[in-house]
Design an enzyme around this catalytic site. Structure first.
Site, short mmCIF file in Angstrom:
data_model
loop_
_atom_site.label_atom_id
_atom_site.label_comp_id
_atom_site.label_asym_id
_atom_site.label_seq_id
_atom_site.Cartn_x
_atom_site.Cartn_y
_atom_site.Cartn_z
N ASP A 9 -3.19 -10.51 4.61
CA ASP A 9 -3.67 -11.52 3.65
C ASP A 9 -5.05 -11.97 4.11
O ASP A 9 -5.35 -11.94 5.32
CB ASP A 9 -2.69 -12.72 3.65
N SER A 67 1.73 -6.54 -9.04
CA SER A 67 0.72 -7.61 -9.08
C SER A 67 -0.08 -7.52 -10.39
O SER A 67 0.32 -8.15 -11.39
CB SER A 67 -0.16 -7.57 -7.84
N ARG A 68 -1.15 -6.77 -10.41
CA ARG A 68 -1.88 -6.55 -11.65
C ARG A 68 -2.30 -5.09 -11.70
O ARG A 68 -2.69 -4.51 -10.67
CB ARG A 68 -3.12 -7.45 -11.74
N HIS A 122 5.72 -4.67 -17.35
CA HIS A 122 5.33 -6.01 -16.87
C HIS A 122 6.50 -6.99 -17.03
O HIS A 122 6.39 -8.04 -17.65
CB HIS A 122 4.10 -6.51 -17.64
N ILE A 123 7.61 -6.61 -16.42
CA ILE A 123 8.81 -7.45 -16.54
C ILE A 123 9.35 -7.85 -15.18
O ILE A 123 10.47 -8.36 -15.07
CB ILE A 123 9.94 -6.72 -17.32
N GLU A 127 -3.18 -2.28 -19.40
CA GLU A 127 -2.61 -3.41 -20.16
C GLU A 127 -3.70 -4.31 -20.70
O GLU A 127 -4.72 -4.50 -20.04
CB GLU A 127 -1.76 -4.28 -19.22
N GLY A 177 8.71 -10.29 -13.37
CA GLY A 177 9.02 -11.72 -13.32
C GLY A 177 9.74 -12.20 -14.57
O GLY A 177 9.79 -13.40 -14.85
N ASP A 200 5.04 -1.83 -12.19
CA ASP A 200 5.44 -2.77 -13.24
C ASP A 200 4.24 -3.15 -14.09
O ASP A 200 4.39 -3.71 -15.16
CB ASP A 200 6.04 -4.03 -12.59
N1 LIG Z 1 4.63 -8.52 -12.60
C1 LIG Z 1 4.94 -9.76 -12.82
O1 LIG Z 1 5.77 -10.08 -13.66
C2 LIG Z 1 4.28 -10.84 -12.00
C3 LIG Z 1 4.91 -12.08 -11.89
C4 LIG Z 1 4.32 -13.05 -11.09
C5 LIG Z 1 3.13 -12.78 -10.43
N2 LIG Z 1 2.54 -11.58 -10.59
C6 LIG Z 1 1.26 -11.27 -9.91
O2 LIG Z 1 1.41 -11.57 -8.52
C7 LIG Z 1 0.24 -12.25 -8.09
C8 LIG Z 1 0.53 -13.06 -6.85
O3 LIG Z 1 1.27 -14.20 -7.20
P1 LIG Z 1 1.59 -15.32 -6.12
O4 LIG Z 1 2.25 -16.43 -6.83
O5 LIG Z 1 2.26 -14.70 -4.95
O6 LIG Z 1 0.13 -15.77 -5.72
P2 LIG Z 1 -0.24 -16.56 -4.41
O7 LIG Z 1 -1.57 -17.15 -4.66
O8 LIG Z 1 0.88 -17.45 -4.00
O9 LIG Z 1 -0.35 -15.40 -3.31
C9 LIG Z 1 -1.32 -14.41 -3.37
C10 LIG Z 1 -1.78 -14.13 -1.95
O10 LIG Z 1 -2.74 -13.08 -2.00
C11 LIG Z 1 -3.76 -13.38 -1.06
N3 LIG Z 1 -4.97 -12.65 -1.39
C12 LIG Z 1 -5.91 -12.94 -2.32
N4 LIG Z 1 -6.88 -12.02 -2.29
C13 LIG Z 1 -6.56 -11.13 -1.32
C14 LIG Z 1 -7.17 -9.96 -0.83
N5 LIG Z 1 -8.34 -9.53 -1.30
N6 LIG Z 1 -6.56 -9.30 0.17
C15 LIG Z 1 -5.39 -9.76 0.69
N7 LIG Z 1 -4.77 -10.86 0.25
C16 LIG Z 1 -5.34 -11.54 -0.75
C17 LIG Z 1 -3.92 -14.88 -1.15
O11 LIG Z 1 -4.56 -15.42 -0.01
C18 LIG Z 1 -2.47 -15.32 -1.30
O12 LIG Z 1 -1.87 -15.61 -0.06
C19 LIG Z 1 -0.16 -13.08 -9.32
O13 LIG Z 1 -1.51 -13.45 -9.25
C20 LIG Z 1 0.10 -12.10 -10.43
O14 LIG Z 1 -1.03 -11.28 -10.58
C21 LIG Z 1 3.09 -10.61 -11.36
O1 LIG Z 2 1.59 -13.94 -13.78
C1 LIG Z 2 2.78 -13.92 -14.10
O2 LIG Z 2 3.54 -14.88 -13.93
C2 LIG Z 2 3.36 -12.69 -14.71
O3 LIG Z 2 2.47 -11.64 -14.66
C3 LIG Z 2 3.88 -12.91 -16.08
O4 LIG Z 2 2.90 -13.22 -16.95
P1 LIG Z 2 3.31 -13.42 -18.52
O5 LIG Z 2 4.31 -14.51 -18.56
O6 LIG Z 2 2.04 -13.77 -19.18
O7 LIG Z 2 3.85 -12.15 -18.99
#
Ligand SMILES: NC(=O)c1ccc[n+]([C@@H]2O[C@H](COP(=O)([O-])OP(=O)(O)OC[C@H]3O[C@@H](n4cnc5c(N)ncnc54)[C@H](O)[C@@H]3O)[C@@H](O)[C@H]2O)c1
Ligand SMILES: O=C(O)[C@H](O)COP(=O)(O)O
Length: 452
Positions: A174, A231-232, A292-293, A261, A295, A256
């Site tokens: 991180d 993640s994305r 993208h499901i 997208e 979460g 995912d």
């Molecule tokens: N697929 C899904 O349904 C879904 C659902 C929820 C979140 N997400 C994705 O997951 C991501 C993370 O969510 P979160 O709540 O854990 O966020 P968060 O902010 O709690 O954690 C993200 C971590 O990544 C670290 N980070 C940022 N840039 C970095 C880099 N360049 N290298 C290494 N570490 C780095 C940050 O310091 C942080 O600790 C969201 O931003 C979203 O894109 C996807």
């Molecule tokens: O960032 C998130 O929580 C997830 O990627 C879900 O996003 P959405 O609710 O817009 O699909």
């Protein structure tokens, strides 16, 4: 401002509890799931709050049209669709709900990983088309592997927690320092790339993480590895991933999220043409895709909404009425006592009472009301131990507690005698106090927050 005067615009559908509870709390709520961004911009000056998932980008232009906006609540985790820095200059509070979908993401990531390892998608397809291939579908085990997590925030930590039951080494990388915990050892990116058999991405989409997983990044891994991306999509260069799948550098991928997208995550393409790299993924049996499901569960639908309600209420009313006083003792952590001959005593308890003893005593395992694994320790200590000092008593109790550091501070304030400083180990934080009669009490905060 009284709640009735606080007008909130909801522009995406969510679990009904969100609207219902904000209504009950007295806020004025309006729904508009259909109007275009321009139409919403035309009326946003009337609102103090906006609740959004991902329908459109909240950019400078939008924020300039929202002079009365006090908060933006995103019913999700990622905030890349909001110009957070500009919102901050306008004193607009940002509310997100990663607490609501982090468990779902962790379970989904694990599901993808185990499906890849055990070729479940492939084997299932083959049986449906009449093929019974055992050798071809021989699987891999997570036991003994090294899992590297990039991004150790809500999602990364939640995934690491799920891995606790596997005998895998879990590493995290991180940009923030000191985020590692008992579930993952924080290392440099280089060490992660040297050791990992699995890479799971849990980073936000930022200019630094855009296209992070490209050919150079992939080739910096010492071993071939499996990739999980929840993640994305744009954090991975799909064409480079495909090359690595072809060369065998990436052994399999659970995706995912996809580079292609749209911002709203509701559709994949606007164009008709399927990119070549995506076509490869569609045809590859080393790849598992989901729309993208990660979460997106029934449970997270509710938890996301509840998190947003709680945070909005907190913003306007301070602590919500539901927030209870922090629990102190949550259970018995252990019973420790002095013995003339601990080994003989342990053997006696094993023989006559059936205790499953080892060199330390006996660990009783149980589940709390949430079904989480907990334990209580029973241990005889040598009679000359100074572990119970300054107490001269024959025994010491151990209690499981929440948030030990805060609790020790409160106990100090209350005049309770605290012995020494808090100590941290893999299995938790420990602190010591004396009760009114000088009995020493060990306070134990098990490392895993949800074990409490
Ligand atoms: N697929 C899904 O349904 C879904 C659902 C929820 C979140 N997400 C994705 O997951 C991501 C993370 O969510 P979160 O709540 O854990 O966020 P968060 O902010 O709690 O954690 C993200 C971590 O990544 C670290 N980070 C940022 N840039 C970095 C880099 N360049 N290298 C290494 N570490 C780095 C940050 O310091 C942080 O600790 C969201 O931003 C979203 O894109 C996807
Ligand atoms: O960032 C998130 O929580 C997830 O990627 C879900 O996003 P959405 O609710 O817009 O699909």
């Amino acid at each position: 401002m009284i709640p009735k005067d606080i007008k909130i615009l909801h522009i995406d559908s969510n679990n009904p509890l969100l609207m219902n509870q904000l209504q009950e709390a007295g806020f004025t709520n309006h729904e508009d799931f259909k109007s275009s961004k321009e139409e919403i911009e035309a009326k946003i000056q009337d609102y103090h709050g906006i609740v959004i998932r991902s329908r459109f980008k909240i950019d400078k232009n939008f924020l300039n049209k929202a002079p009365n906006l006090q908060f933006i609540a995103r019913v999700g985790a990622g905030l890349e669709s909001i110009d957070c820095d500009y919102a901050a200059t306008k004193n607009i509070r940002l509310i997100a709900a990663p607490e609501g979908n982090r468990n779902a993401v962790a379970e989904h990531s694990l599901g993808m990983l185990l499906s890849l390892f055990n070729k479940l998608n492939q084997a299932d397809q083959e049986i449906r088309s009449g093929h019974w291939n055992r050798e071809k579908n021989r699987g891999h085990e997570l036991d003994g592997k090294t899992v590297g997590i990039i991004g150790y925030g809500n999602m990364g930590k939640s995934f690491a927690k799920k891995l606790r039951g596997f005998d895998a080494e879990v590493l995290c990388y991180d940009i923030l320092e000191n985020v590692g915990d008992a579930n993952a050892r924080q290392v440099s990116l280089q060490e992660l790339q040297e050791k990992a058999d699995v890479l799971s991405l849990h980073i936000p989409w930022t200019p630094e993480t855009d296209k992070l997983v490209n050919a150079a990044f992939i080739n910096a891994f010492a071993k071939p590895f499996w990739l999980i991306n929840t993640s994305r999509g744009k954090n991975v260069v799909t064409a480079d991933l495909v090359e690595a799948l072809k060369s065998g550098k990436i052994l399999g991928a659970g995706l995912d999220v996809l580079e292609y997208e749209k911002l709203s995550f509701e559709t994949l393409f606007e164009e008709d043409k399927v990119p070549d790299a995506f076509q490869y993924l569609l045809e590859s049996d080393k790849v598992i895709l989901s729309p993208h499901i990660a979460g997106w569960t029934f449970e997270s639908h509710e938890k996301l909404a509840q998190t947003i309600v709680d945070k909005i209420k907190q913003l306007y009313f301070g602590e919500t009425p539901e927030v209870k006083e922090q629990k102190r003792v949550t259970g018995i952590g252990g019973f420790f006592f002095k013995s003339e001959d601990p080994k003989a005593l342990r053997d006696w308890y094993r023989k006559h009472l059936g205790l499953d003893t080892n060199d330390y005593g006996c660990t009783f395992r149980w589940k709390n009301e949430k079904g989480e694994d907990c334990s209580t320790q029973w241990s005889p200590f040598k009679s000359d131990t100074n572990y119970f000092s300054p107490s001269e008593k024959q025994f010491m109790q151990n209690f499981r507690v929440e948030k030990l550091q805060e609790l020790l501070a409160k106990l100090k304030e209350e005049g309770v005698q605290v012995i020494g400083e808090m100590e941290s180990y893999d299995y938790g934080n420990f602190g010591w106090i004396l009760d009114l009669e000088g009995n020493k009490i060990e306070l134990w905060e098990p490392m895993d927050e949800t074990v409490l």
